[in-house]
Design a protein around this motif. Structure first.
Motif, mmCIF file in Angstrom:
data_model
loop_
_atom_site.group_PDB
_atom_site.id
_atom_site.type_symbol
_atom_site.label_atom_id
_atom_site.label_comp_id
_atom_site.label_asym_id
_atom_site.label_seq_id
_atom_site.Cartn_x
_atom_site.Cartn_y
_atom_site.Cartn_z
ATOM 1 N N GLY A 55 0.821 -1.214 0.000
ATOM 2 C CA GLY A 55 0.000 0.000 0.000
ATOM 3 C C GLY A 55 0.850 1.257 0.000
ATOM 4 O O GLY A 55 0.557 2.232 -0.715
ATOM 5 N N ILE A 56 1.933 1.249 0.790
ATOM 6 C CA ILE A 56 2.834 2.402 0.857
ATOM 7 C C ILE A 56 3.521 2.632 -0.485
ATOM 8 O O ILE A 56 3.585 3.758 -0.985
ATOM 9 N N PHE A 57 4.028 1.562 -1.084
ATOM 10 C CA PHE A 57 4.698 1.693 -2.378
ATOM 11 C C PHE A 57 3.735 2.177 -3.453
ATOM 12 O O PHE A 57 4.089 3.005 -4.291
ATOM 13 N N TRP A 58 2.484 1.652 -3.417
ATOM 14 C CA TRP A 58 1.535 2.082 -4.444
ATOM 15 C C TRP A 58 1.203 3.561 -4.281
ATOM 16 O O TRP A 58 1.136 4.316 -5.247
ATOM 17 N N PHE A 59 0.988 3.989 -3.029
ATOM 18 C CA PHE A 59 0.631 5.382 -2.785
ATOM 19 C C PHE A 59 1.752 6.319 -3.218
ATOM 20 O O PHE A 59 1.509 7.444 -3.654
ATOM 21 N N LYS A 60 3.000 5.845 -3.125
ATOM 22 C CA LYS A 60 4.134 6.688 -3.510
ATOM 23 C C LYS A 60 4.211 6.861 -5.016
ATOM 24 O O LYS A 60 4.521 7.952 -5.514
ATOM 25 N N ARG A 61 3.876 5.790 -5.770
ATOM 26 C CA ARG A 61 3.997 5.850 -7.226
ATOM 27 C C ARG A 61 2.645 6.009 -7.922
ATOM 28 O O ARG A 61 2.556 6.542 -9.014
ATOM 29 N N ARG A 62 1.585 5.463 -7.312
ATOM 30 C CA ARG A 62 0.216 5.556 -7.830
ATOM 31 C C ARG A 62 0.112 5.070 -9.279
ATOM 32 O O ARG A 62 -0.344 5.796 -10.164
ATOM 33 N N ILE A 63 0.516 3.843 -9.501
ATOM 34 C CA ILE A 63 0.395 3.233 -10.813
ATOM 35 C C ILE A 63 -1.028 2.695 -10.945
ATOM 36 O O ILE A 63 -1.406 1.732 -10.283
ATOM 37 N N ILE A 64 -1.829 3.319 -11.795
ATOM 38 C CA ILE A 64 -3.243 3.023 -11.887
ATOM 39 C C ILE A 64 -3.514 1.564 -12.250
ATOM 40 O O ILE A 64 -4.441 0.939 -11.723
ATOM 41 N N ARG A 65 -2.692 0.983 -13.125
ATOM 42 C CA ARG A 65 -2.957 -0.393 -13.558
ATOM 43 C C ARG A 65 -2.811 -1.400 -12.424
ATOM 44 O O ARG A 65 -3.312 -2.523 -12.510
ATOM 45 N N GLU A 66 -2.108 -1.024 -11.364
ATOM 46 C CA GLU A 66 -1.930 -1.927 -10.227
ATOM 47 C C GLU A 66 -3.011 -1.742 -9.159
ATOM 48 O O GLU A 66 -3.087 -2.513 -8.212
ATOM 49 N N LEU A 67 -3.873 -0.741 -9.339
ATOM 50 C CA LEU A 67 -4.838 -0.389 -8.310
ATOM 51 C C LEU A 67 -5.802 -1.517 -7.947
ATOM 52 O O LEU A 67 -6.014 -1.778 -6.752
ATOM 53 N N PRO A 68 -6.430 -2.212 -8.926
ATOM 54 C CA PRO A 68 -7.363 -3.292 -8.546
ATOM 55 C C PRO A 68 -6.689 -4.357 -7.687
ATOM 56 O O PRO A 68 -7.271 -4.843 -6.718
ATOM 57 N N PHE A 69 -5.457 -4.709 -8.032
ATOM 58 C CA PHE A 69 -4.733 -5.735 -7.286
ATOM 59 C C PHE A 69 -4.437 -5.247 -5.868
ATOM 60 O O PHE A 69 -4.640 -5.970 -4.889
ATOM 61 N N VAL A 70 -3.966 -4.010 -5.754
ATOM 62 C CA VAL A 70 -3.633 -3.447 -4.436
ATOM 63 C C VAL A 70 -4.877 -3.366 -3.555
ATOM 64 O O VAL A 70 -4.841 -3.719 -2.371
#
Length: 326
Positions: free
Chosen positions: A265-280
Motif C-alpha cells: 500500500g505504501i509503495f503504491w501510494f508513492k507511485r500511484r500506478i493506476i494499472r496496479e490499483l485493482p490488485f492493491v
C-alpha cells in the motif's frame, strides 16, 4: 476514457460487489476503502462512479431481491465484532458512567449481566454469541436457539435496537477513544505481529470442526456431523506440525501478511500506478476483512493473500527498485 481505464473500473466494481456479497462485513470494508480513495485520489469522478456501481447492485440484491425470495439474511452481529468488543471493554471499565438510558440501549443488544463472563480481550466470539440474533447456523446449538425466531428479519424492531446501539457506540468511542482502540488491538494482536510464536496450534476453528453440522437434506430437520472427531484430531495434528516448525510457523502467521499489505500500500501510494490499483485494493480488502473479524490471527481469512504472496512480493521488489531509480 481509455480502454484500460474502462477495464480498471469494471475490475474494481466487480471486486467490490463480490466482496460485499460474500462477506458479512464486506460492504462496510468496501465503503471504507472507497471513501479513503475519494479523499486521497484525484480521480474523484471515477471513484464516485465505482462507489455508485457497487452500492446500487448490493443494496438492490440485499434489500429487494432477497426479501422477495424470503431468504433470511445473516445476523447483523456478524459485522459488528469491533463495536461489540469496544463497547464491552468500555462498559466493564466505566459502567458507573453509563446512564440508565445508556444501559437500557446496550442491554437491548448485549445483555449486561453476560458481558463480564463472556468478554474475552483476545476473541470477540464470546460477546458476539450473546447478541439476540445468531444466524450463523453451523452447530446444533445454533439451530436450536434459532427455532421460533426464523422471521426476525421481517420486523423493524431489531433495526431500531441496532441504530440506538450505534449512536451509543459513537458517543462512547468519542468519550473513551483509548479504551476502544486498545480493545481492538488486544483482540487482533496476532494480526499485527509478524514473528509471533503461535505455540502448537495455528487453527482457530470455533469449538472444533467436530461441532460443525450440515443439513442432510432440505425436507428434514436432521443434521449430520460435518467432520468426525477422529478426522478432526488428525487435522489438528497436521496444524500442530506446521506451528512447531520455526520456518513454516512464520508463513501461517497472519501478522506477516498484514505487514506485506501495508508495504504494498505504501509503495503504491508513492507511485500511484493506476494499472496496479485493482490488485492493491484486493490485497488491502483481504487484510481489512481479517482485521474486522472476531477471531485473533484467524489464518482462514488470509488464504487468498497467501496464494498471491509470490506476486505481492514481486510487485514490492519491483516498486522498491523503481523508487530507488527515481
Amino acid at each position: 476514457m481509455s480502454e484500460k481505464g474502462v477495464i480498471l473500473l469494471i475490475c474494481l466494481v466487480i471486486s467490490g460487489i463480490l466482496t460485499s456479497l460474500f462477506r458479512s462485513n464486506g460492504f462496510m470494508i468496501v465503503v471504507v476503502v472507497l471513501v479513503s480513495m475519494l479523499i486521497l485520489m484525484k480521480q474523484r469522478k471515477q471513484i464516485f462512479l465505482i462507489t455508485l456501481s457497487v452500492s446500487l447492485p448490493v443494496m438492490m440484491w440485499s434489500h429487494i431481491a432477497l426479501p422477495m425470495l424470503s431468504v433470511m439474511p445473516s445476523s447483523p452481529g456478524e459485522r459488528m465484532n469491533v463495536q461489540f468488543q469496544q463497547m464491552s471493554r468500555i462498559y466493564l471499565l466505566h459502567h458507573d458512567k453509563f446512564t440508565t438510558s445508556d444501559k437500557k440501549t446496550l442491554n437491548a443488544v448485549i445483555p449486561l449481566d453476560k458481558i463480564k463472563d463472556n468478554y474475552n480481550s483476545q476473541s470477540a466470539d464470546g460477546i458476539k454469541e450473546q447478541f439476540f440474533i445468531n444466524s450463523f447456523l453451523i452447530t446444533y446449538d445454533d439451530f436450536t436457539n434459532m427455532k421460533g425466531n426464523w422471521n426476525w428479519y421481517k420486523s423493524n424492531a431489531y433495526k431500531t435496537k441496532i441504530l440506538a446501539f450505534n449512536h451509543l457506540w459513537i458517543k462512547m468511542l468519542l468519550k473513551y477513544p483509548k479504551d476502544a482502540v486498545f480493545a481492538t488491538l488486544k483482540n487482533k494482536y496476532i494480526d499485527v505481529t509478524p514473528a509471533l510464536n503461535r505455540g502448537n496450534d495455528i487453527s482457530t476453528f470455533t469449538g472444533g470442526l467436530s461441532n460443525y453440522v450440515i443439513i442432510e437434506n432440505q425436507w428434514t430437520s436432521q443434521y449430520g456431523d460435518f467432520i468426525s472427531d477422529k478426522n478432526s484430531k488428525k487435522l489438528s495434528l497436521y496444524y500442530s506440525y506446521w506451528a512447531k516448525s520455526p520456518i513454516l510457523n512464520l508463513f501461517v502467521n497472519t501478522g506477516l501478511y498484514t505487514w506485506l499489505a501495508i508495504t504494498i500500500g505504501i509503495f503504491w501510494f508513492k507511485r500511484r500506478i493506476i494499472r496496479e490499483l485493482p490488485f492493491v485494493i484486493g490485497v488491502i480488502l483481504v487484510i481489512l476483512i481479517n482485521f474486522a473479524g472476531a477471531r485473533n490471527g484467524d489464518f482462514r481469512y488470509c488464504v487468498p493473500f497467501v496464494a498471491l504472496t509470490p506476486i505481492i512480493v514481486g510487485i514490492i521488489i519491483n516498486n522498491y527498485r523503481s523508487c530507488q531509480t527515481i
